[in-house]
Enzyme design. Structure first.
Site, PDB file in Angstrom:
ATOM      1  N   ASN A  79       0.845  -1.201   0.000  1.00 14.95           N
ATOM      2  CA  ASN A  79       0.000   0.000   0.000  1.00 14.95           C
ATOM      3  C   ASN A  79       0.878   1.249   0.000  1.00 14.95           C
ATOM      4  O   ASN A  79       2.105   1.150  -0.016  1.00 14.95           O
ATOM      5  CB  ASN A  79      -0.958  -0.029   1.199  1.00 14.95           C
ATOM      6  CG  ASN A  79      -0.196  -0.130   2.505  1.00 14.95           C
ATOM      7  OD1 ASN A  79       0.590   0.739   2.841  1.00 14.95           O
ATOM      8  ND2 ASN A  79      -0.417  -1.220   3.237  1.00 14.95           N
ATOM      9  N   LYS A 130       9.421 -17.381 -10.022  1.00 13.53           N
ATOM     10  CA  LYS A 130       8.645 -16.283 -10.613  1.00 13.53           C
ATOM     11  C   LYS A 130       7.567 -16.839 -11.551  1.00 13.53           C
ATOM     12  O   LYS A 130       7.840 -17.727 -12.361  1.00 13.53           O
ATOM     13  CB  LYS A 130       9.589 -15.358 -11.385  1.00 13.53           C
ATOM     14  CG  LYS A 130       8.904 -14.103 -11.825  1.00 13.53           C
ATOM     15  CD  LYS A 130       9.765 -13.240 -12.700  1.00 13.53           C
ATOM     16  CE  LYS A 130       8.856 -12.284 -13.454  1.00 13.53           C
ATOM     17  NZ  LYS A 130       9.483 -11.698 -14.598  1.00 13.53           N
ATOM     18  N   PHE A 149      -4.348   3.280  14.543  1.00  7.99           N
ATOM     19  CA  PHE A 149      -4.555   4.339  13.564  1.00  7.99           C
ATOM     20  C   PHE A 149      -5.614   3.830  12.598  1.00  7.99           C
ATOM     21  O   PHE A 149      -5.711   2.625  12.367  1.00  7.99           O
ATOM     22  CB  PHE A 149      -3.250   4.657  12.801  1.00  7.99           C
ATOM     23  CG  PHE A 149      -2.487   5.784  13.429  1.00  7.99           C
ATOM     24  CD1 PHE A 149      -1.809   5.600  14.623  1.00  7.99           C
ATOM     25  CD2 PHE A 149      -2.456   7.045  12.835  1.00  7.99           C
ATOM     26  CE1 PHE A 149      -1.112   6.643  15.223  1.00  7.99           C
ATOM     27  CE2 PHE A 149      -1.761   8.096  13.424  1.00  7.99           C
ATOM     28  CZ  PHE A 149      -1.088   7.898  14.611  1.00  7.99           C
ATOM     29  N   LYS A 201     -13.767   0.580  15.420  1.00 12.37           N
ATOM     30  CA  LYS A 201     -12.463  -0.096  15.544  1.00 12.37           C
ATOM     31  C   LYS A 201     -11.943  -0.023  16.984  1.00 12.37           C
ATOM     32  O   LYS A 201     -11.354  -0.974  17.495  1.00 12.37           O
ATOM     33  CB  LYS A 201     -11.448   0.524  14.576  1.00 12.37           C
ATOM     34  CG  LYS A 201     -11.773   0.156  13.128  1.00 12.37           C
ATOM     35  CD  LYS A 201     -10.864   0.829  12.132  1.00 12.37           C
ATOM     36  CE  LYS A 201     -11.375   0.560  10.718  1.00 12.37           C
ATOM     37  NZ  LYS A 201     -10.602   1.233   9.687  1.00 12.37           N
TER      38      LYS A 201
HETATM   39  N1  CTP Z   1      -4.046  -3.455  11.769  1.00 15.85           N
HETATM   40  C1  CTP Z   1      -3.342  -4.549  12.252  1.00 15.85           C
HETATM   41  N2  CTP Z   1      -3.317  -5.706  11.538  1.00 15.85           N
HETATM   42  C2  CTP Z   1      -3.956  -5.816  10.354  1.00 15.85           C
HETATM   43  C3  CTP Z   1      -4.655  -4.701   9.853  1.00 15.85           C
HETATM   44  C4  CTP Z   1      -4.688  -3.531  10.590  1.00 15.85           C
HETATM   45  O1  CTP Z   1      -2.758  -4.457  13.320  1.00 15.85           O
HETATM   46  N3  CTP Z   1      -3.899  -6.943   9.689  1.00 15.85           N
HETATM   47  C5  CTP Z   1      -4.072  -2.220  12.577  1.00 15.85           C
HETATM   48  C6  CTP Z   1      -3.449  -1.011  11.878  1.00 15.85           C
HETATM   49  O2  CTP Z   1      -2.073  -0.906  12.169  1.00 15.85           O
HETATM   50  C7  CTP Z   1      -4.234   0.153  12.466  1.00 15.85           C
HETATM   51  C8  CTP Z   1      -5.584  -0.443  12.804  1.00 15.85           C
HETATM   52  O3  CTP Z   1      -5.413  -1.857  12.807  1.00 15.85           O
HETATM   53  O4  CTP Z   1      -3.675   0.636  13.663  1.00 15.85           O
HETATM   54  C9  CTP Z   1      -6.708  -0.090  11.876  1.00 15.85           C
HETATM   55  O5  CTP Z   1      -6.336  -0.392  10.568  1.00 15.85           O
HETATM   56  P1  CTP Z   1      -7.341  -0.193   9.348  1.00 15.85           P
HETATM   57  O6  CTP Z   1      -6.724  -0.729   8.118  1.00 15.85           O
HETATM   58  O7  CTP Z   1      -7.845   1.212   9.326  1.00 15.85           O
HETATM   59  O8  CTP Z   1      -8.538  -1.071   9.826  1.00 15.85           O
HETATM   60  P2  CTP Z   1      -9.010  -2.495   9.475  1.00 15.85           P
HETATM   61  O9  CTP Z   1      -9.261  -3.189  10.759  1.00 15.85           O
HETATM   62  O10 CTP Z   1      -8.067  -3.155   8.538  1.00 15.85           O
HETATM   63  O11 CTP Z   1     -10.415  -2.213   8.798  1.00 15.85           O
HETATM   64  P3  CTP Z   1     -10.852  -1.706   7.333  1.00 15.85           P
HETATM   65  O12 CTP Z   1      -9.760  -2.069   6.384  1.00 15.85           O
HETATM   66  O13 CTP Z   1     -12.113  -2.439   7.119  1.00 15.85           O
HETATM   67  O14 CTP Z   1     -11.074  -0.232   7.442  1.00 15.85           O
END
Ligand code: CTP
Length: 419
Positions: free
Chosen positions: A211, A290, A328, A342
Site C-alpha cells: 500500500n 517467478k 490508527f 475499531k
Molecule cells: N491493523 C493490524 N493488523 C492488520 C490490519 C490492521 O494491526 N492486519 C491495525 C493497523 O495498524 C491500524 C488499525 O489496525 O492501527 C486499523 O487499521 P485499518 O486498516 O484502518 O482497519 P481495518 O481493521 O483493517 O479495517 P478496514 O480495512 O475495514 O477499514
C-alpha cells in the site's frame, strides 16, 4: 509551524581538532531549527578554522578570549553561560575533556561550561589511541558523573589514516540529543512499541501486494517518544526512511513478520502504537519461482492476514499489557463511526483517525490531521500539523491514559530527588 529550537540559544564550544569543519555545518543546522548559535572557540580551534567563518555563518560574534571585554558590565564567561539553553561541545578534544574533568577554568570555553547551569552535551573527537588512553577514559567517566551527556564517537577511518573510534557522530543523533535536553522527559522510564510503514505480501519473488504508506507518521512517533525520554522499539515495514537515532529499529517485510516482532515485544511495552498500514490480505499461494505471464491467474486468490492490533487487544484483556493500546485508522468517510467501531472491536484505549481523501494528510504527506477518540468517549480533532507535532499530541494523550500515571510520576520524581 514553529521551528523546534525557536527562542533557544545554543552555545557551540569548539576545540582544536580537524573535525571542526563538520561543526560549521552543525551550526547552520541548529539555525535552521530556529536556534541562536553563539560560538566559543579555544585558541587551538582557531588554528583549524577562522573565527570569522562561524561569525559569518551564525550572524553572531565569536568569543575566543576570556579577557576580550567589549562591554565593562559584561563578564564574558558569566554572560555567555547565562544565555545558554544548551551547551554543545563539538569537537571536544582530549585536552578539553581533561580541563573539564579537573575543573581547570583556564580558558573561556571551560570557564563558561563551569559557570553554566544549562545541559552540556559533549562530542569527543580525536585519534583512536588518544580516545582509548586510560587518562581520556577516566576523564569521560568523571564527566558522565558530573551529569554531562557524552555522545560516543563513531568508528571509521580517521583524518590521521588510522581506523577506529574517534570520529564525530552523525548530526541526526546530535540533533536528537539537543532536542531531548530541551524537552520535559515525560516518557522517561516507559518502553513504547511503535509500528510503521506498509507491509509487503509476496506473490512470487518479483511481485507483491502493498500500500501507499511511507512510514513517516510511525517514524515521527518513534522520534518524538525518544526525545521525551522513552525507550523506543520501532517495528518498521519497508520504507526509505533512515532509522531514527537511539531507537531500537527492527525491519520486517510481511504482516506475519510484523506480528512476530510485535508479539515478541508487546509484553515489555507500556504502550503500543500501531501506525503501520498492515496489509489485510496476502496472495493465498505464493510461489518460490517467478510466475510466467501466461501462468498468472486472471483473479488472484487472497487469504486474510491476522489482525495484529486485534490480537494485542485480546492479549491486553488477559494480561493488562500493553497498558495503553493505540490504533490508527485510515478512512475516506464516516470517520467518527468507523473510528469508534475499531476502538471498541479491537479493545483499544485510543485511535487516531485520518481522512485519507486529502493530499496534505495521511499517506506520504509531511502533515497530518487526525481525530483522536479515546475509550472514555472523548473526541478531539487536531488541526492540520506536521507529523512530529501530531505525534506529540498523540503522546500527550497516551501519557494521560497510563493507568499508573500518578504513581509513575511520583516514583520518577522520588528517584530524581534522590540523585
Ligand atoms: N491493523 C493490524 N493488523 C492488520 C490490519 C490492521 O494491526 N492486519 C491495525 C493497523 O495498524 C491500524 C488499525 O489496525 O492501527 C486499523 O487499521 P485499518 O486498516 O484502518 O482497519 P481495518 O481493521 O483493517 O479495517 P478496514 O480495512 O475495514 O477499514
Amino acid at each position: 509551524m514553529q521551528p523546534l529550537l525557536a527562542n533557544k540559544t545554543i552555545l557551540l564550544g569548539v576545540s582544536g581538532s580537524i573535525a571542526v569543519y563538520k561543526t560549521v555545518d552543525w551550526a547552520r543546522a541548529l539555525m535552521r531549527d530556529g536556534a541562536v548559535v553563539r560560538t566559543i572557540m579555544t585558541e587551538a580551534a582557531t588554528r583549524f578554522m577562522a573565527p570569522l567563518t562561524f561569525a559569518a555563518l551564525t550572524g553572531q560574534p565569536v568569543n575566543t578570549d576570556m579577557f576580550q571585554q567589549a562591554d565593562a558590565h559584561q563578564i564574558p564567561h558569566i554572560s555567555l553561560a547565562r544565555q545558554a539553553d544548551c551547551i554543545l561541545l563539538a569537537p571536544a578534544t582530549a585536552t578539553t575533556l581533561a580541563r573539564l574533568a579537573h575543573g581547570l577554568a583556564d580558558n573561556l570555553l571551560s570557564a563558561v561550561v563551569m559557570a553554566a547551569t544549562a545541559p552540556v552535551i559533549i562530542c569527543p573527537a580525536m585519534n583512536t589511541k588518544m580516545l582509548q588512553h586510560p587518562a581520556t577514559q577516566a576523564n569521560l567517566t568523571t564527566l558522565r558523573r558530573f551529569g554531562y551527556l557524552i555522545i560516543e564517537p563513531e568508528s571509521g577511518r580517521m583524518a590521521c589514516g588510522e581506523e577506529g573510534p574517534g570520529r564525530l557522530p552523525e548530526w541526526d543523533q546530535v540533533r536528537e540529543t539537543v532536542l531531548a535536553t530541551l524537552r520535559p522527559q515525560d516518557l522517561a522510564g516507559r518502553t513504547v512499541l511503535v509500528s510503521a510503514g506498509p507491509t509487503r505480501e509476496h506473490l512470487d519473488p518479483a511481485r507483491f501486494l502493498s500500500n501507499r504508506s511511507t512510514g513517516k507518521m510511525g517514524y515521527a512517533l518513534a522520534r518524538t517518544a525518544r526525545r521525551r525520554g522513552a525507550r523506543v522499539i520501532l517495528v518498521s515495514g519497508p520504507t526509505h526512511l533512515a532509522p531514527p537515532p537511539m531507537v531500537e529499529t527492527m525491519r520486517v517485510e510481511t504482516a506475519a513478520e510484523m506480528e512476530l516482532a510485535i508479539l515478541a515485544h508487546g509484553k515489555e511495552a507500556d504502550a503500543l502504537v500501531m501506525a503501520a498500514a498492515v496489509a489485510d490480505h496476502r496472495p493465498a499461494s505464493p510461489t518460490k519461482a517467478k510466475l510466467k505471464k501466461q501462468a498468472m491467474p486472471p483473479t488472484l486468490p487472497l487469504a486474510a492476514t491476522s489482525d495484529i492490533l486485534r490480537t494485542m487487544g485480546e492479549q491486553k484483556k488477559k494480561s493488562g499489557r500493553p497498558a495503553v493500546l493505540v490504533g490508527f485508522a485510515a478512512e475516506s468517510s464516516n470517520l467518527t463511526t468507523e473510528g469508534q467501531r475499531k476502538l471498541r472491536d479491537k479493545n483499544l484505549d485510543l485511535i487516531a483517525v485520518n481522512d485519507i481523501g486529502h493530499p496534505d494528510r495521511g499517506f506520504a504527506a509531511d502533515t497530518n490531521q487526525v481525530l483522536l477518540l479515546d475509550r472514555f468517549g472523548t473526541s478531539r480533532q487536531l488541526p492540520l500539523l506536521g507529523k512530529e507535532e501530531t505525534a506529540d499530541h498523540v503522546w500527550d494523550t497516551i501519557i494521560a491514559l497510563f493507568p499508573d500515571r500518578d504513581q509513575g510520576l511520583r516514583a520518577r520524581s522520588k528517584k530524581a530527588n534522590k540523585k
